[in-house]
Design a protein around this motif. Structure first.
Motif, PDB file in Angstrom:
ATOM      1  N   SER A 223       0.737  -1.174  -0.108  1.00 11.43           N
ATOM      2  CA  SER A 223       0.054  -0.103  -0.086  1.00 11.43           C
ATOM      3  C   SER A 223       0.680   1.228   0.034  1.00 11.43           C
ATOM      4  CB  SER A 223      -0.979  -0.188   1.220  1.00 11.43           C
ATOM      5  OG  SER A 223      -0.147   0.098   2.478  1.00 11.43           O
ATOM      6  N   PHE A 224       2.292   1.105   0.333  1.00 14.05           N
ATOM      7  CA  PHE A 224       2.945   2.172   0.467  1.00 14.05           C
ATOM      8  C   PHE A 224       3.477   2.766  -1.169  1.00 14.05           C
ATOM      9  CE2 PHE A 224       2.959   0.302   4.563  1.00 14.05           C
ATOM     10  CZ  PHE A 224       2.993   1.199   5.263  1.00 14.05           C
ATOM     11  N   LYS A 225       3.607   4.107  -1.339  1.00 17.77           N
ATOM     12  CA  LYS A 225       4.136   4.812  -2.406  1.00 17.77           C
ATOM     13  C   LYS A 225       5.757   5.262  -2.368  1.00 17.77           C
ATOM     14  CE  LYS A 225      -0.614   5.673  -3.636  1.00 17.77           C
ATOM     15  NZ  LYS A 225      -1.660   6.646  -4.186  1.00 17.77           N
ATOM     16  N   LYS A 226       6.010   4.988  -1.227  1.00 13.74           N
ATOM     17  CA  LYS A 226       7.558   5.139  -0.815  1.00 13.74           C
ATOM     18  C   LYS A 226       8.221   4.276   0.041  1.00 13.74           C
ATOM     19  CE  LYS A 226      10.660   9.117   0.399  1.00 13.74           C
ATOM     20  NZ  LYS A 226      10.474  10.401   0.898  1.00 13.74           N
ATOM     21  N   GLY A 227       9.281   3.826  -0.137  1.00 16.59           N
ATOM     22  CA  GLY A 227      10.046   3.026   0.730  1.00 16.59           C
ATOM     23  C   GLY A 227      11.499   2.341   0.193  1.00 16.59           C
ATOM     24  N   ARG A 228      11.875   1.730   0.866  1.00 15.12           N
ATOM     25  CA  ARG A 228      13.256   1.106   0.697  1.00 15.12           C
ATOM     26  C   ARG A 228      13.190  -0.216  -0.233  1.00 15.12           C
ATOM     27  NH1 ARG A 228      16.341   3.830   4.481  1.00 15.12           N
ATOM     28  NH2 ARG A 228      14.993   4.451   6.365  1.00 15.12           N
ATOM     29  N   ILE A 229      14.530  -0.526  -0.793  1.00 13.50           N
ATOM     30  CA  ILE A 229      14.740  -1.680  -1.752  1.00 13.50           C
ATOM     31  C   ILE A 229      15.481  -2.780  -0.885  1.00 13.50           C
ATOM     32  CG2 ILE A 229      15.892  -2.610  -3.876  1.00 13.50           C
ATOM     33  CD1 ILE A 229      13.989  -0.412  -4.371  1.00 13.50           C
ATOM     34  N   ALA A 230      14.932  -3.839  -0.927  1.00 13.93           N
ATOM     35  CA  ALA A 230      15.505  -5.128   0.052  1.00 13.93           C
ATOM     36  C   ALA A 230      16.014  -6.243  -0.638  1.00 13.93           C
ATOM     37  CB  ALA A 230      14.421  -5.366   1.025  1.00 13.93           C
ATOM     38  N   LEU A 231      17.157  -6.661  -0.386  1.00 20.03           N
ATOM     39  CA  LEU A 231      17.601  -7.874  -0.789  1.00 20.03           C
ATOM     40  C   LEU A 231      17.316  -8.898   0.153  1.00 20.03           C
ATOM     41  CD1 LEU A 231      20.878  -6.453  -2.627  1.00 20.03           C
ATOM     42  CD2 LEU A 231      18.627  -6.876  -3.683  1.00 20.03           C
ATOM     43  N   GLN A 232      16.850 -10.056  -0.170  1.00 18.14           N
ATOM     44  CA  GLN A 232      16.261 -11.207   0.773  1.00 18.14           C
ATOM     45  C   GLN A 232      17.558 -12.317   0.922  1.00 18.14           C
ATOM     46  OE1 GLN A 232      13.232 -13.856  -0.637  1.00 18.14           O
ATOM     47  NE2 GLN A 232      12.304 -13.296   1.395  1.00 18.14           N
ATOM     48  N   ASP A 233      17.617 -12.499   2.486  1.00 17.41           N
ATOM     49  CA  ASP A 233      18.316 -13.615   2.867  1.00 17.41           C
ATOM     50  C   ASP A 233      17.329 -14.651   3.235  1.00 17.41           C
ATOM     51  OD1 ASP A 233      19.624 -15.691   4.165  1.00 17.41           O
ATOM     52  OD2 ASP A 233      20.130 -14.321   6.130  1.00 17.41           O
ATOM     53  N   HIS A 234      17.155 -15.766   2.241  1.00 20.42           N
ATOM     54  CA  HIS A 234      16.364 -16.716   2.548  1.00 20.42           C
ATOM     55  C   HIS A 234      17.133 -18.001   2.832  1.00 20.42           C
ATOM     56  CE1 HIS A 234      12.559 -19.151   1.931  1.00 20.42           C
ATOM     57  NE2 HIS A 234      12.076 -18.238   1.654  1.00 20.42           N
ATOM     58  N   GLY A 235      18.285 -17.843   3.228  1.00 22.00           N
ATOM     59  CA  GLY A 235      19.008 -18.962   3.772  1.00 22.00           C
ATOM     60  C   GLY A 235      19.820 -19.710   2.566  1.00 22.00           C
ATOM     61  N   ASN A 236      19.892 -19.064   1.530  1.00 18.64           N
ATOM     62  CA  ASN A 236      20.666 -19.770   0.361  1.00 18.64           C
ATOM     63  C   ASN A 236      21.573 -18.394  -0.092  1.00 18.64           C
ATOM     64  OD1 ASN A 236      17.393 -20.661  -0.723  1.00 18.64           O
ATOM     65  ND2 ASN A 236      18.816 -22.314   0.454  1.00 18.64           N
ATOM     66  N   ASP A 237      22.911 -19.268  -0.797  1.00 19.99           N
ATOM     67  CA  ASP A 237      23.668 -18.376  -1.506  1.00 19.99           C
ATOM     68  C   ASP A 237      23.037 -17.561  -2.608  1.00 19.99           C
ATOM     69  OD1 ASP A 237      26.908 -18.805  -0.692  1.00 19.99           O
ATOM     70  OD2 ASP A 237      25.453 -20.038   0.348  1.00 19.99           O
ATOM     71  N   VAL A 238      23.269 -16.280  -2.577  1.00 21.84           N
ATOM     72  CA  VAL A 238      22.862 -15.543  -3.664  1.00 21.84           C
ATOM     73  C   VAL A 238      23.920 -14.571  -3.908  1.00 21.84           C
ATOM     74  CG1 VAL A 238      21.291 -14.004  -2.139  1.00 21.84           C
ATOM     75  CG2 VAL A 238      20.651 -14.120  -4.647  1.00 21.84           C
ATOM     76  N   TRP A 239      23.905 -14.007  -5.219  1.00 18.99           N
ATOM     77  CA  TRP A 239      24.871 -12.888  -5.680  1.00 18.99           C
ATOM     78  C   TRP A 239      24.094 -11.928  -6.461  1.00 18.99           C
ATOM     79  CZ3 TRP A 239      25.367 -18.069  -5.852  1.00 18.99           C
ATOM     80  CH2 TRP A 239      26.638 -18.614  -5.131  1.00 18.99           C
ATOM     81  N   PHE A 240      24.660 -10.594  -6.013  1.00 15.90           N
ATOM     82  CA  PHE A 240      24.228  -9.388  -7.053  1.00 15.90           C
ATOM     83  C   PHE A 240      25.249  -8.510  -7.273  1.00 15.90           C
ATOM     84  CE2 PHE A 240      20.879 -10.592  -3.731  1.00 15.90           C
ATOM     85  CZ  PHE A 240      19.656 -10.533  -4.436  1.00 15.90           C
ATOM     86  N   ARG A 241      25.095  -7.805  -8.521  1.00 16.14           N
ATOM     87  CA  ARG A 241      26.034  -7.070  -8.981  1.00 16.14           C
ATOM     88  C   ARG A 241      25.531  -6.078  -9.822  1.00 16.14           C
ATOM     89  NH1 ARG A 241      29.212 -10.585 -13.688  1.00 16.14           N
ATOM     90  NH2 ARG A 241      27.367 -10.625 -15.212  1.00 16.14           N
TER      91      ARG A 241
END
Length: 248
Positions: A223-241
């Motif tokens: 419902s919000f029109k402003k907020g933060r970006i989040a990257l999730q820890d779901h207990g598995n290795d993940v990479w972002f670049r």
């Protein structure tokens, strides 16, 4: 786990539309240049742009090496990672264009959330408020992926538990170029250069989708029109670049 009936499928079909082609950054270069008008959210010190949800610093399981942000999930803590946890951007955004590359470990699960409200007195996790671009190993005809890969609206590139997307993902361990654009309530997802999903936020159809999802009992979700970006820890290795964002 949730399965959807005819109403959800109809809403999904109505929500999808075509769009002009998007120019994606390369998925072959860890140090790709930031696109014109965009600001990088990933340098050698990711703590300049990110922190763990509800905290002031970023968990030590999140590490930056050679331009790649990696969640090292070797040490488990419940369904997440010891000294990991979801991370959120230091800044909040309204209309934006977010580009990033991601890859996931075999059978892995993660996500990219947006419009996250960081108020831990009301919301324990980022996904209590922020819609999610699903990051997942769907599996292949010859390999078994994450169990969510068999679920409608839970596959890679989907608007998690709300809308299915066009299939465009690469196998686990390979880089995928993703883009999320929100402009005046219009939401578009891209994956590996393909326009994969489109819908409108906050209208009646949006409310109906939430009403038949796992988020229906989470006041404030989506419902919000402003907020933060989040990257999730779901207990598995993940990479972002190549994480970069432009305010619209």
């Amino acid at each position: 786990m949730y399965k959807f009936g005819i109403l959800s499928m109809a809403i999904s079909l109505l929500a999808c539309s075509t769009s002009k082609p998007v120019t994606m950054h390369t998925t072959d270069d860890n140090q790709a240049k930031t696109d014109a008008g965009f600001v990088s959210l990933l340098g050698d010190n990711a703590a300049e742009n990110w922190h763990s949800y509800g905290k002031t610093t970023m968990g030590k399981a999140w590490k930056v090496t050679n331009g790649v942000l990696h969640l090292d999930a070797a040490s488990k803590k419940d369904w997440q990672t010891e000294e990991g946890g979801d991370i959120v951007s230091n800044e909040e955004y309204e209309d934006f264009d977010l580009k990033l590359d991601w890859k996931i470990a075999a059978k892995g699960n993660s996500g990219i959330m947006f419009y996250v409200i960081e108020d831990t007195t009301k919301y324990k996790y980022p996904w209590n408020t922020g819609p999610e671009y699903q990051v997942l190993d769907n599996g292949t005809p010859t390999t078994l992926g994450h169990p969510d890969g068999k679920l409608y609206t839970h596959r890679a590139g989907d608007l998690y538990d709300l809308l299915a997307s066009k299939e465009a993902v690469k196998p686990a361990g390979e880089w995928n170029a993703a883009e999320i654009v929100v402009n005046k309530g219009k939401l578009d997802f891209y994956l590996n250069g393909q326009h994969t999903l489109s819908t409108t936020l906050w209208d009646e159809n949006w409310k109906k989708m939430i009403g038949i999802s796992k988020f229906k009992d989470m006041p404030g979700f989506g419902s919000f029109k402003k907020g933060r970006i989040a990257l999730q820890d779901h207990g598995n290795d993940v990479w972002f670049r190549n994480i970069q964002i432009k305010k619209m």
